[in-house]
Design a protein around this motif. Sequence first.
Motif, PDB file in Angstrom:
ATOM      1  N   GLY A 159       0.872  -1.190   0.031  1.00 60.50           N
ATOM      2  CA  GLY A 159      -0.065   0.040   0.123  1.00 60.50           C
ATOM      3  C   GLY A 159       0.841   1.086   0.128  1.00 60.50           C
ATOM      4  N   LEU A 160       2.134   1.301   0.798  1.00 62.04           N
ATOM      5  CA  LEU A 160       2.943   2.334   0.727  1.00 62.04           C
ATOM      6  C   LEU A 160       3.563   2.505  -0.597  1.00 62.04           C
ATOM      7  CD1 LEU A 160       4.466   4.502   2.051  1.00 62.04           C
ATOM      8  CD2 LEU A 160       6.111   2.772   2.872  1.00 62.04           C
ATOM      9  N   THR A 161       3.970   1.432  -1.115  1.00 64.91           N
ATOM     10  CA  THR A 161       4.548   1.575  -2.697  1.00 64.91           C
ATOM     11  C   THR A 161       3.500   2.287  -3.641  1.00 64.91           C
ATOM     12  OG1 THR A 161       5.742  -0.292  -2.095  1.00 64.91           O
ATOM     13  CG2 THR A 161       5.488   0.316  -4.576  1.00 64.91           C
ATOM     14  N   VAL A 162       2.093   1.792  -3.630  1.00 64.42           N
ATOM     15  CA  VAL A 162       1.227   2.355  -4.429  1.00 64.42           C
ATOM     16  C   VAL A 162       0.973   3.809  -4.217  1.00 64.42           C
ATOM     17  CG1 VAL A 162      -1.264   2.579  -4.893  1.00 64.42           C
ATOM     18  CG2 VAL A 162      -0.028   0.213  -4.590  1.00 64.42           C
ATOM     19  N   SER A 163       0.847   4.317  -2.787  1.00 61.58           N
ATOM     20  CA  SER A 163       0.784   5.689  -2.634  1.00 61.58           C
ATOM     21  C   SER A 163       2.214   6.516  -2.930  1.00 61.58           C
ATOM     22  CB  SER A 163       0.828   5.886  -0.999  1.00 61.58           C
ATOM     23  OG  SER A 163      -0.399   5.293  -0.429  1.00 61.58           O
ATOM     24  N   GLU A 164       3.393   5.875  -2.888  1.00 63.44           N
ATOM     25  CA  GLU A 164       4.526   6.591  -3.349  1.00 63.44           C
ATOM     26  C   GLU A 164       4.603   6.688  -4.608  1.00 63.44           C
ATOM     27  OE1 GLU A 164       7.350   4.251  -1.274  1.00 63.44           O
ATOM     28  OE2 GLU A 164       7.680   5.594   0.281  1.00 63.44           O
ATOM     29  N   ALA A 165       3.863   5.740  -5.362  1.00 66.83           N
ATOM     30  CA  ALA A 165       4.020   5.791  -6.837  1.00 66.83           C
ATOM     31  C   ALA A 165       3.011   6.936  -7.455  1.00 66.83           C
ATOM     32  CB  ALA A 165       3.594   4.556  -7.553  1.00 66.83           C
ATOM     33  N   ASN A 166       2.205   7.499  -6.585  1.00 63.47           N
ATOM     34  CA  ASN A 166       1.252   8.567  -7.028  1.00 63.47           C
ATOM     35  C   ASN A 166       2.088   9.838  -7.245  1.00 63.47           C
ATOM     36  OD1 ASN A 166      -1.122   6.828  -7.312  1.00 63.47           O
ATOM     37  ND2 ASN A 166      -1.344   6.980  -5.301  1.00 63.47           N
ATOM     38  N   ARG A 167       3.208   9.846  -6.667  1.00 63.04           N
ATOM     39  CA  ARG A 167       3.945  11.066  -6.759  1.00 63.04           C
ATOM     40  C   ARG A 167       4.597  11.163  -7.995  1.00 63.04           C
ATOM     41  NH1 ARG A 167       5.799  13.174  -1.760  1.00 63.04           N
ATOM     42  NH2 ARG A 167       5.264  12.234   0.265  1.00 63.04           N
ATOM     43  N   LEU A 168       4.761  10.026  -8.807  1.00 61.65           N
ATOM     44  CA  LEU A 168       5.410  10.111 -10.022  1.00 61.65           C
ATOM     45  C   LEU A 168       4.568   9.962 -11.142  1.00 61.65           C
ATOM     46  CD1 LEU A 168       8.187   7.560  -8.893  1.00 61.65           C
ATOM     47  CD2 LEU A 168       8.378   9.810  -8.703  1.00 61.65           C
ATOM     48  N   PRO A 169       5.069  10.440 -12.462  1.00 63.71           N
ATOM     49  CA  PRO A 169       4.129  10.427 -13.717  1.00 63.71           C
ATOM     50  C   PRO A 169       4.020   8.608 -13.798  1.00 63.71           C
ATOM     51  CG  PRO A 169       6.028  11.706 -13.772  1.00 63.71           C
ATOM     52  CD  PRO A 169       6.231  11.116 -12.693  1.00 63.71           C
ATOM     53  N   ALA A 170       2.760   8.466 -14.487  1.00 66.61           N
ATOM     54  CA  ALA A 170       2.217   7.162 -14.695  1.00 66.61           C
ATOM     55  C   ALA A 170       2.372   7.053 -16.180  1.00 66.61           C
ATOM     56  CB  ALA A 170       0.917   6.919 -14.402  1.00 66.61           C
ATOM     57  N   VAL A 171       3.176   6.208 -16.744  1.00 72.66           N
ATOM     58  CA  VAL A 171       3.579   6.034 -18.214  1.00 72.66           C
ATOM     59  C   VAL A 171       3.053   4.900 -18.781  1.00 72.66           C
ATOM     60  CG1 VAL A 171       5.114   6.178 -20.045  1.00 72.66           C
ATOM     61  CG2 VAL A 171       5.649   7.475 -18.113  1.00 72.66           C
ATOM     62  N   SER A 189       1.287   9.648 -20.947  1.00 70.72           N
ATOM     63  CA  SER A 189       1.816   9.808 -19.635  1.00 70.72           C
ATOM     64  C   SER A 189       0.930  10.792 -19.065  1.00 70.72           C
ATOM     65  CB  SER A 189       3.079  10.312 -19.669  1.00 70.72           C
ATOM     66  OG  SER A 189       3.495  10.771 -18.454  1.00 70.72           O
ATOM     67  N   ALA A 190       0.531  10.602 -17.644  1.00 67.17           N
ATOM     68  CA  ALA A 190      -0.244  11.544 -16.681  1.00 67.17           C
ATOM     69  C   ALA A 190       0.354  11.592 -15.269  1.00 67.17           C
ATOM     70  CB  ALA A 190      -1.573  11.103 -16.550  1.00 67.17           C
ATOM     71  N   TRP A 191       0.384  12.785 -14.835  1.00 65.01           N
ATOM     72  CA  TRP A 191       1.019  13.292 -13.639  1.00 65.01           C
ATOM     73  C   TRP A 191       0.262  14.234 -12.769  1.00 65.01           C
ATOM     74  CZ3 TRP A 191       5.202  17.362 -12.723  1.00 65.01           C
ATOM     75  CH2 TRP A 191       5.786  17.255 -11.560  1.00 65.01           C
ATOM     76  N   GLU A 192      -0.203  13.848 -11.754  1.00 63.15           N
ATOM     77  CA  GLU A 192      -0.914  14.719 -10.840  1.00 63.15           C
ATOM     78  C   GLU A 192       0.223  15.512  -9.963  1.00 63.15           C
ATOM     79  OE1 GLU A 192      -4.009  14.640  -7.245  1.00 63.15           O
ATOM     80  OE2 GLU A 192      -3.911  13.030  -8.124  1.00 63.15           O
ATOM     81  N   ILE A 193      -0.227  16.845 -10.171  1.00 63.86           N
ATOM     82  CA  ILE A 193       0.300  17.862  -9.478  1.00 63.86           C
ATOM     83  C   ILE A 193      -0.173  17.986  -7.943  1.00 63.86           C
ATOM     84  CG2 ILE A 193       1.261  20.381  -9.286  1.00 63.86           C
ATOM     85  CD1 ILE A 193       1.286  20.456 -12.166  1.00 63.86           C
ATOM     86  N   ASP A 194       0.800  17.654  -6.925  1.00 64.32           N
ATOM     87  CA  ASP A 194      -0.098  17.784  -5.750  1.00 64.32           C
ATOM     88  C   ASP A 194      -0.384  18.921  -4.934  1.00 64.32           C
ATOM     89  OD1 ASP A 194      -0.800  16.217  -3.469  1.00 64.32           O
ATOM     90  OD2 ASP A 194       0.632  15.833  -2.394  1.00 64.32           O
ATOM     91  N   GLY A 204       0.111  13.783 -21.312  1.00 62.30           N
ATOM     92  CA  GLY A 204       0.561  14.025 -22.707  1.00 62.30           C
ATOM     93  C   GLY A 204       0.870  12.499 -23.427  1.00 62.30           C
ATOM     94  N   SER A 205       0.743  12.704 -24.401  1.00 59.20           N
ATOM     95  CA  SER A 205       1.036  11.578 -25.482  1.00 59.20           C
ATOM     96  C   SER A 205       1.626  11.696 -26.724  1.00 59.20           C
ATOM     97  CB  SER A 205      -0.772  10.796 -25.885  1.00 59.20           C
ATOM     98  OG  SER A 205      -1.090  11.849 -26.611  1.00 59.20           O
TER      99      SER A 205
END
Length: 479
Positions: free
Chosen positions: A100-112, A141-146, A326-327
């Motif tokens: 679960g922590l890995t999933v939360s930390e991954a949300n800080r990074l762009p998803a490709v 690619s998508a990235w949420e700015i926190d 972006g794509s």
Amino acid sequence: MSRLLPPGSQHRRWIQRAGVLLGALTLVGCATVGPDFQRPVVAAPVAWQAAQPHEGTPAALVDWWAQFNDPVLTGLIADADAASPTLAAAAGRIAEARAGLTVSEANRLPAVDGGASVTRSGTERDTPVAARTTGAVAVDSAWEIDLFGRVQRSTEAAEARLAAREFEWHEARVSLAAEVASSYVNYRACRQLQTARADDVVSRTETDRMTGVAMDAGFTAPADGELARASLADARADLEDQRAQCEVNIKALVALVGLPEVTLRERLDGRGNALPVPAAFAVDAVPLQVLSQRPDLAAAEQELAAASADIGVAEANRYPRLSLSGSISLTSVLTGGASTETLPWSIGPALSLPIFNGGARAAEVKAAEARLAQQQAAYTSAVRTAVREVEQAMVTLDSAQRREADARTAVEGYTRFVAATETHWLAGGVSLLSLEEARRSATTAQRKLITLRRDRVLDWISLYKAVGGGWTAPAGDRS
């Protein structure tokens, strides 16, 4: 789509204004909402309201079991530690929390994400069209700015829950070791009581035999013969009951340590029935220092931190979300012998504004605040329970220490009294009833002494568990 946008220079001005707006939101909104976790003040007493062990010395309790000088006990604790389903389940919860922590930390990074496709198309019959092959490779690619710390608070909650699961694993180990040790001590004491009852049966059997001889010779009334037989039957029934209790203890140990019963019996029989002698240890005079050693309180504190972070997550969900997506793709079309390629791409921000949700998001914040209040109550209850367990263990231990000398004196006195009464009975100076009463008093005193010694060891084990079982929080994790 072009008809929806202002033409010409107005189009460019619209894009510029949107960029300014998004930039302003980024600068103004980059703040973490929700409460920052504050370590709770432990409502512990200033001093213990129970006598501390007077013969204890300050010592690390990590290897306390080894100080029993009982390899059978330490071996059983090790076996239980390796095969316990309780510990396995606790380890599984740690793995789940770490994921679960890995999933939360991954949300800080762009998803490709990437994709590829190949299609073959064409027409037949009346208006045939040459077949063509279309191939495409795309990367999105998508990235949420926190903006308001939703991702950060989510990560904080996941970190706290992972720490709580790890502390619970330590608590499970402490509890398991204490349970194995308690069952082992109960078994040893049970065997001592069984030996005492077996000796009593032997003594009463001899009394019954001698009474029968005297009755046949006319020196003893038939009533004495009935009394001797009844006393022997009573002792045999007590012996059988004690034997059954010892068998029940064996079954409990088998379930705890996970060994085959035959193997366990061989280990237990390889060492006498002497009770293990625990090493005395000192309890810190400051209750707060003792409570900081308990892994269950550390876990409760981390659950409190997670509940606090959840409020920030719920609060951030009430505010706008800004993401950058972006794509880019490469498309190739092969028709006949001709090939064409295109390389379309796109990049830009997207803003999501919560406008109306019927009060659902506000209710989620209130629900998170309610869960925090529940965790605060649970933490307070855990602290009170910890204080109670420590003080109860010290009270019972102190009582057992004070009573043991008198119990030992009682056994010695009754043993001499029974010997003297039996001599007088053989000489005809006292009745068989007097001998039975003396023997009953001696048997009771002996059982009390064995039980008291057992309880004293169990009280040390309870105190060991109550003060944290030798587990120590890593530096910086606890105040």
